[in-house]
Design a protein around this motif. Structure first.
Motif, short mmCIF file in Angstrom:
data_model
loop_
_atom_site.label_atom_id
_atom_site.label_comp_id
_atom_site.label_asym_id
_atom_site.label_seq_id
_atom_site.Cartn_x
_atom_site.Cartn_y
_atom_site.Cartn_z
N LYS A 343 3.93 -7.60 -14.71
CA LYS A 343 4.11 -6.64 -13.63
C LYS A 343 4.38 -5.27 -14.22
CE LYS A 343 6.98 -5.66 -9.57
NZ LYS A 343 8.10 -6.12 -8.73
N VAL A 344 3.59 -4.26 -13.81
CA VAL A 344 3.72 -2.93 -14.38
C VAL A 344 4.16 -1.89 -13.37
CG1 VAL A 344 2.01 -3.40 -16.18
CG2 VAL A 344 1.27 -2.48 -13.96
N LEU A 345 4.05 -2.18 -12.06
CA LEU A 345 4.34 -1.14 -11.08
C LEU A 345 4.65 -1.77 -9.73
CD1 LEU A 345 4.35 1.94 -10.42
CD2 LEU A 345 1.93 1.72 -9.85
N ASP A 346 5.52 -1.08 -8.98
CA ASP A 346 5.83 -1.47 -7.61
C ASP A 346 5.65 -0.24 -6.73
OD1 ASP A 346 6.60 -2.62 -5.30
OD2 ASP A 346 8.62 -3.20 -5.95
N LEU A 347 4.65 -0.24 -5.86
CA LEU A 347 4.32 0.93 -5.05
C LEU A 347 5.18 1.05 -3.81
CD1 LEU A 347 0.43 0.87 -5.30
CD2 LEU A 347 2.03 2.29 -6.59
N GLY A 348 5.73 0.00 -3.31
CA GLY A 348 6.61 0.10 -2.16
C GLY A 348 5.92 0.00 -0.82
N ASN A 358 -14.08 6.46 -12.30
CA ASN A 358 -13.81 7.11 -13.58
C ASN A 358 -12.59 6.46 -14.23
OD1 ASN A 358 -16.01 8.77 -13.14
ND2 ASN A 358 -14.76 10.37 -12.15
N ASP A 359 -11.52 7.19 -14.45
CA ASP A 359 -10.31 6.64 -15.07
C ASP A 359 -9.15 6.58 -14.10
OD1 ASP A 359 -11.60 6.38 -17.48
OD2 ASP A 359 -11.06 8.40 -18.16
N ASN A 360 -9.44 6.60 -12.82
CA ASN A 360 -8.39 6.54 -11.80
C ASN A 360 -8.55 5.28 -10.96
OD1 ASN A 360 -7.27 9.06 -12.53
ND2 ASN A 360 -8.81 10.13 -11.28
N VAL A 361 -7.40 4.70 -10.64
CA VAL A 361 -7.35 3.50 -9.80
C VAL A 361 -6.85 3.91 -8.43
CG1 VAL A 361 -6.36 1.21 -9.53
CG2 VAL A 361 -6.94 2.04 -11.81
N ALA A 372 -2.43 5.33 -2.84
CA ALA A 372 -1.85 5.63 -4.16
C ALA A 372 -2.97 5.85 -5.15
CB ALA A 372 -0.92 4.51 -4.61
N LEU A 373 -2.76 6.80 -6.04
CA LEU A 373 -3.70 7.11 -7.11
C LEU A 373 -2.96 6.96 -8.44
CD1 LEU A 373 -6.49 8.18 -7.99
CD2 LEU A 373 -5.56 10.48 -7.81
N VAL A 374 -3.47 6.06 -9.30
CA VAL A 374 -2.80 5.73 -10.55
C VAL A 374 -3.80 5.87 -11.68
CG1 VAL A 374 -1.38 4.03 -11.77
CG2 VAL A 374 -1.39 4.07 -9.27
N SER A 375 -3.33 6.42 -12.80
CA SER A 375 -4.19 6.56 -13.97
C SER A 375 -4.36 5.21 -14.64
CB SER A 375 -3.58 7.57 -14.95
OG SER A 375 -4.32 7.61 -16.14
N PRO A 384 3.04 3.49 -15.95
CA PRO A 384 2.25 4.25 -14.97
C PRO A 384 3.12 5.23 -14.22
CG PRO A 384 2.71 2.07 -14.14
CD PRO A 384 3.26 2.08 -15.53
N ASP A 385 2.50 6.33 -13.84
CA ASP A 385 3.13 7.35 -13.01
C ASP A 385 2.22 7.61 -11.82
OD1 ASP A 385 4.71 9.29 -11.97
OD2 ASP A 385 4.15 10.82 -13.44
N PRO A 386 2.37 6.86 -10.74
CA PRO A 386 1.41 6.95 -9.64
C PRO A 386 1.64 8.18 -8.79
CG PRO A 386 3.12 5.38 -9.09
CD PRO A 386 3.41 5.84 -10.52
N THR A 387 0.55 8.62 -8.16
CA THR A 387 0.61 9.66 -7.15
C THR A 387 0.43 8.99 -5.79
OG1 THR A 387 -0.36 11.25 -8.69
CG2 THR A 387 -0.43 11.79 -6.35
N ILE A 388 1.52 8.92 -5.05
CA ILE A 388 1.51 8.17 -3.79
C ILE A 388 1.39 9.16 -2.65
CG2 ILE A 388 2.81 6.60 -2.30
CD1 ILE A 388 4.15 5.51 -4.78
N ARG A 389 0.44 8.92 -1.80
CA ARG A 389 0.24 9.75 -0.61
C ARG A 389 0.44 8.87 0.63
NH1 ARG A 389 -2.80 14.18 -2.46
NH2 ARG A 389 -2.20 14.45 -4.64
N ASN A 390 0.96 9.48 1.64
CA ASN A 390 1.13 8.78 2.91
C ASN A 390 0.59 9.67 4.02
OD1 ASN A 390 2.22 7.71 5.39
ND2 ASN A 390 3.60 6.49 4.12
#
Length: 1045
Positions: A343-348, A358-361, A372-375, A384-390
């Motif tokens: 487990k590497v990340l919990d987005l909530g 490309n290189d974005n998930v 959410a946009l994660v590298s 990981p340092d995700p960019t979370i949008r709502n």
């Protein structure tokens, strides 16, 4: 291994060794028209997970009911293609039967496994003839209802794999290089309870199909890249509840409820078969053909032991990203075949889909448009340092995928959006490349066509149970939408609460009449969004609403489950006013107002009731409905439609038939069963619609059947089956016929699954061109032999209007001679007759003795006479004694034999003897009536007197003719006997008539009538001194034959 259900063969052949040809049903032939329903556009989708959506290059595909929609995007435009297979579709390539016998020790057990079936070769049994099978009807009914659950596109965009659920589910492979197709390349029927997921390997060498949890099998099919044919390669059990399946290099990953498993595909070794040393040794050949099971290994979940994994994304040959529904992002690493899950990340937020560009998930959520946009590098590095949008402006995401230049998303409202590749939720409004493909969002309750004169420029509108009304055009775009507020009252008996049941629109589309489950009727003005009328029309559900806009009246009628019909009209001030309530004995199913002065209803009491709409004289706004006519039906109705000329009405009944009635008279013009092309299955039609196709010069009946979820067309004149199509997997809630001036006629159907399907209707006669080139005659009348036979049976009421011709127009007999000379036989018989008491031998007793009925009646003194005896019993009645007849026993026997023979030959139905008996019975009944004090018309009495005299004259001629021609008779009829009978009856009747006349007429009229009346034979005979008439006759005088002169 079984082949496709359409190719299932009859394993029990008939006694004949020859092939049987498929027999055409003799029940109902197919109409001479080509199938004309073709799918043109699909609005909405039934996709609820990433398994029902896939993208490749500039094409994406999604499921919609029983159809797969493939969309090709080119700039700002897109086009749709449709792939579906009928239950009877025959694939191009059949799946080769594979034996499941294995000598491997670790072979998968297959006890009670239906997949061990092997179909017989077509060379052995030929074409299947399901019409001979007793279970063919059940098989076809179940087979038609199928739903598409999953799909997959291969990496080069050449093949499409589709998985189904329902009865006898299939895995279908289509060729995408062809346009919309109904014929698959391959049809696989190894799964029993449904297909959960399908997936292509990266090199398109294998296709994996996973069955549902009840099915419990994972199959791996080897695909020929050149033709697309399939052959079973490996298989194994997989009984977990699986949510998805993806390929990671040459390995297959399945994930679901507390389940992540890696299946390793082993390439077969290219070993040439070894030739056996001895001819009987087959062990080497069997070992070389042994099928190895698909090897799998469960992954240790660790802290994720209770997680439900919903989606996965392969990022290489040995790595993949796996997401759970609760928002956890895990990395699956299979380096050096040492598989582990971290487990590497919990987005909530709840995750539903994942994609890579490309290189974005890109990770999408289910609630409130979470995104959410994660590298990718950060995920691989473990930090990981995700960019979370709502984005609260959009709905949650169900599936997501990238094209070459676009991003495609499917939201929870069943809408599909095509965005630019750099799409972010908060910039969605400013996206210039946005292509919306809207959906209804909720289950659709109904549909109605709009008039071409509507102000919205739309073709039809749909409504949902929540009160949402959407107005559409034929391209699937939303022209307008609004919400009708309804009152919500939740009860324990109805947990769903109040819903909109029916809605109708005016001609211009500015007024919408809506009825809900609580019986409240609302009229909404779309221009101002105001409610013009809100009233409690019914105590329970509104069943139907109709609007009629005439030249002088605007009428609204609604019917409900409370067995009432409410009538409204629009006043001159523009308000709607209720003017009458009609009550019925049963629930009204449909109400129509074909004209401004007619109201037609059909109810469950098997009747169609027609009311006339009238107004008071001098008060045109005071209206009322007056009952006019009732048409009885043979079964309860389900739907009703009126022809455009307003002369006929078609009614669909629950006995699976459609009847055509004439509206003016209620006469049944025709009926037909709603059967299929084979004549095997008949269904109940709903949403009946009458249409006319000018290109084919054909009137037809359009309807839907929720028995098999089909849309059907029948010829309105002959009742022949024309065509039917499937597409919806849940209940079809309505159908509308759209007549376009340029695009032709279209059929629009809506389903409970939220999909809208637009069909092109084109019924062309294949022989039309030949007939025009061969003969230019426009004669379309059928031949005389093909017409129905003439029938015009007059009822008793119609026959009563006709009168029989009177005696004056027929043959008139001259009056009897004033004096008849008695015969010697009569005089001798009278001389031999001893004096007998009058009461012993009265005229009435003589008439009864000589009457064919042999009644023991004494004139009109007895009111209750016994019923007449049958002809068989008359020959057995007691005859007079031999001394009275003055006959010897020998003559008696001869006479008895001759009499019985003549009686059997001459006494029967329609004979003169029977007519004589009926005349006697009528005269006796008439004498009884004469005792009453009712007045009698003088003209009728004169006519009766003339008839009696003519009858007496005819009887005299009959006696003379019988004696002269020696006509055989059961009893000799003498002239004296007939004369006596006539005289007695004539005197008796005349005396009774004179008594009646005396009570009515004056004395002068009576004397004039007596002077003018001609004398009877009895009066003349009495004046000539024949006193024997009044004393009677003896039995011997009546029975003896007259002496020959």
């Amino acid at each position: 291994m079984a082949s496709t259900p359409s190719n299932r063969l009859k394993l029990t052949p008939s006694h004949s060794p020859f092939l049987t040809r498929p027999s055409r049903s003799p029940v109902r032939p197919r109409a001479p028209y080509e199938p004309g329903l073709s799918l043109r556009r699909v609005i909405g989708t039934t996709c609820t997970s990433p398994t029902g959506f896939d993208t490749v290059q500039s094409t994406f595909a999604y499921i919609a009911g029983g159809t797969v929609v493939v969309v090709d995007v080119s700039g700002e435009h897109y086009s749709q293609r449709f792939y579906r297979a009928r239950p009877s579709a025959v694939p191009v390539y059949t799946v080769s039967p594979v034996s499941n016998s294995s000598c491997h020790l670790n072979a998968t057990p297959k006890a009670n496994d239906s997949r061990n079936r092997s179909s017989a070769s077509p060379r052995d049994y030929g074409t299947s003839d399901w019409s001979d099978s007793p279970a063919s009807k059940t098989w076809t009914s179940r087979e038609r209802i199928k739903a598409v659950t999953c799909l997959a596109l291969n990496r080069d965009g050449r093949y499409l794999a589709v998985g189904e659920t329902g009865y006898a589910p299939r895995v279908l492979i289509f060729n995408l290089q062809e346009p919309s197709s109904d014929i698959p390349l391959v049809s696989i029927s190894e799964h029993t309870f449904g297909v959960k997921a399908v997936a292509w390997s990266p090199d398109t060498k294998y296709l994996a199909s996973l069955g549902a949890a009840n099915d419990g099998f994972l199959y791996l099919w080897k695909i020929d890249p050149r033709t697309g044919s399939a052959k079973l390669f490996q298989q194994n059990r997989c009984t977990s509840h699986v949510k998805g399946m993806v390929w990671m290099g040459v390995n297959l990953i399945t994930l679901g409820v507390r389940h992540v498993k890696v299946w390793r595909v082993e390439e077969p070794s290219n070993i040439s078969p070894t030739k056996p040393k001895f001819p009987g040794d087959q062990s080497v050949v069997a070992n070389s053909q042994t099928q190895k099971p698909l090897q799998g290994r469960n992954i240790l979940l660790g802290s994720m032991i209770d997680a439900t994994f919903c989606c996965a994304l392969a990022i290489g040959d040995d790595k993949a990203i796996v997401c759970s529904e609760t928002g956890s992002v895990c990395l699956l690493d299979d380096t050096n075949k040492q598989t582990k899950l971290v487990k590497v990340l919990d987005l909530g937020f709840n995750i539903t889909c994942i994609s890579l560009r490309n290189d974005n998930v890109y990770i999408g959520g289910k609630d409130d448009g979470d995104f959410a946009l994660v590298s990718l590098e950060s995920i691989l590095s473990g930090a990981p340092d995700p960019t979370i949008r709502n984005s609260h402006t959009s709905d949650g995401f169900v599936a997501m995928g990238f094209l070459a230049d676009n991003l495609v998303t499917i939201d929870t409202k069943q809408s599909i959006d095509v965005w630019s590749p750099d799409f972010m939720p908060e910039t969605a409004i400013d996206d210039n490349k946005h292509i919306p493909i809207p959906g209804a969002g909720d289950p659709i309750v109904g549909i109605q066509r709009l008039s071409p004169l509507n102000t919205h420029g739309a073709a039809f509108f749909t409504w949902c149970g929540s009160g949402k009304i959407i107005i559409w055009d034929m391209e699937g775009m939303v022209k307008s939408a609004f919400h009708v507020p309804i009152e919500q009252i939740s009860t324990s008996s109805d947990p769903e609460g109040n819903q909109v049941v029916v809605a109708k629109a005016s001609v211009d589309g500015n007024l919408f009449v809506v009825g809900d489950k609580l019986g409240v009727l609302r009229i909404v003005d779309t221009s101002s969004r105001e409610c013009v009328l809100e009233t409690k029309a019914h105590s329970t559900d509104c069943q139907d609403i109709t609007i009629h806009e005439g030249k002088t009246r605007t009428l609204v009628a609604s019917c409900g489950r409370d067995r009432t019909v409410q009538l409204f009209h629009r006043t001159s001030a523009g308000d709607f006013e209720h003017f009458q309530t009609l009550e019925f004995t049963a629930k009204v199913v449909k109400v129509l107002i074909p004209t401004q002065d007619k109201l037609v209803t059909c109810s469950l009491d098997r009747t169609i009731q027609i009311h006339d709409l009238v107004n008071k004289e001098g008060e045109p706004e005071v209206l009322a409905a007056i009952h006019s006519r009732v048409i009885s039906l043979k079964a309860s109705p389900s739907s009703m439609a009126v022809t455009p000329d307003e002369k006929g009405i078609y009614v669909a009944l629950l006995d699976r038939s459609v009847c055509h009635y004439e509206l003016a008279t209620g006469r049944l013009l025709g009926s037909f069963k709603c059967s299929d092309e084979a004549g095997l299955d008949s269904v109940v039609l709903e949403s009946l619609t009458y249409g006319y196709l000018p290109t084919a010069d054909m009137s037809y009946i359009l309807g839907i059947s929720n028995t098999d979820k089909s849309i059907r067309i029948y010829d309105a004149q002959t009742g022949l089956f024309v065509d039917r199509e499937w597409g919806h997997t849940e209940a079809i809630n309505g159908v509308a016929l759209i007549d376009g001036a340029e695009s032709g006629q279209k059929v629009v159907s809506v389903g409970e699954d939220g999909t809208i399907m637009i069909w092109t209707l084109d019924l062309s006669d294949p022989n039309a061109g030949e007939s025009r080139s061969r003969d230019q005659s426009p004669d379309k009348t059928p031949s005389a032999s093909s017409r129905p036979p003439l029938r015009r049976v007059l009822s008793k009421a119609e026959l009563a209007e006709f009168q029989r011709p009177t005696s004056s127009t027929g043959r008139e007999y001259p009056p009897r001679a004033s004096q008849r000379r008695p015969s010697k036989f009569y005089l001798s018989a009278a001389a031999r007759t001893p004096n007998v008491d009058k009461q012993q031998l009265s005229p009435a007793s003589i008439a009864v003795e000589d009457s064919p009925s042999r009644r023991a009646s004494s004139g009109d003194s007895r009111s209750d006479s016994p019923p007449p005896e049958s002809p068989k019993n008359r020959s057995r009645s007691r005859r007079p004694s031999l001394p009275a007849l003055s006959m010897t026993p020998t003559n008696s026997i001869k006479s008895r034999k001759k009499s019985s023979t003549n009686m059997r030959g001459s006494y029967g139905f329609g004979s003169l003897s029977m007519a004589t008996e009926q005349a006697c019975r009528t005269l006796r009944a008439y004498r009884k009536k004469l005792t009453a004090s009712d007045p009698i018309n003088g003209d009728i009495l004169a006519e009766l007197d003339a008839e009696l005299r003519l009858t007496a004259a005819a009887l005299g001629e009959r006696a003379i003719r019988s004696r002269s021609t020696c006509e055989p008779s059961p009893k000799p009829v003498s002239e004296s006997m007939l004369s006596g009978l006539l005289d007695q009856y004539s005197e008796r009747l005349v005396s009774m008539l004179d008594e009646k006349l005396r009570l009515r007429l004056s004395e002068d009229e009576k004397d004039a009538l007596v002077r003018d009346r001609p004398r009877t034979a009895g009066e003349e005979s009495s004046q000539s001194g024949s006193s024997t008439v009044g004393t009677g006759y003896t039995d011997s005088g009546l029975c003896e034959e007259p002496a020959k002169v």
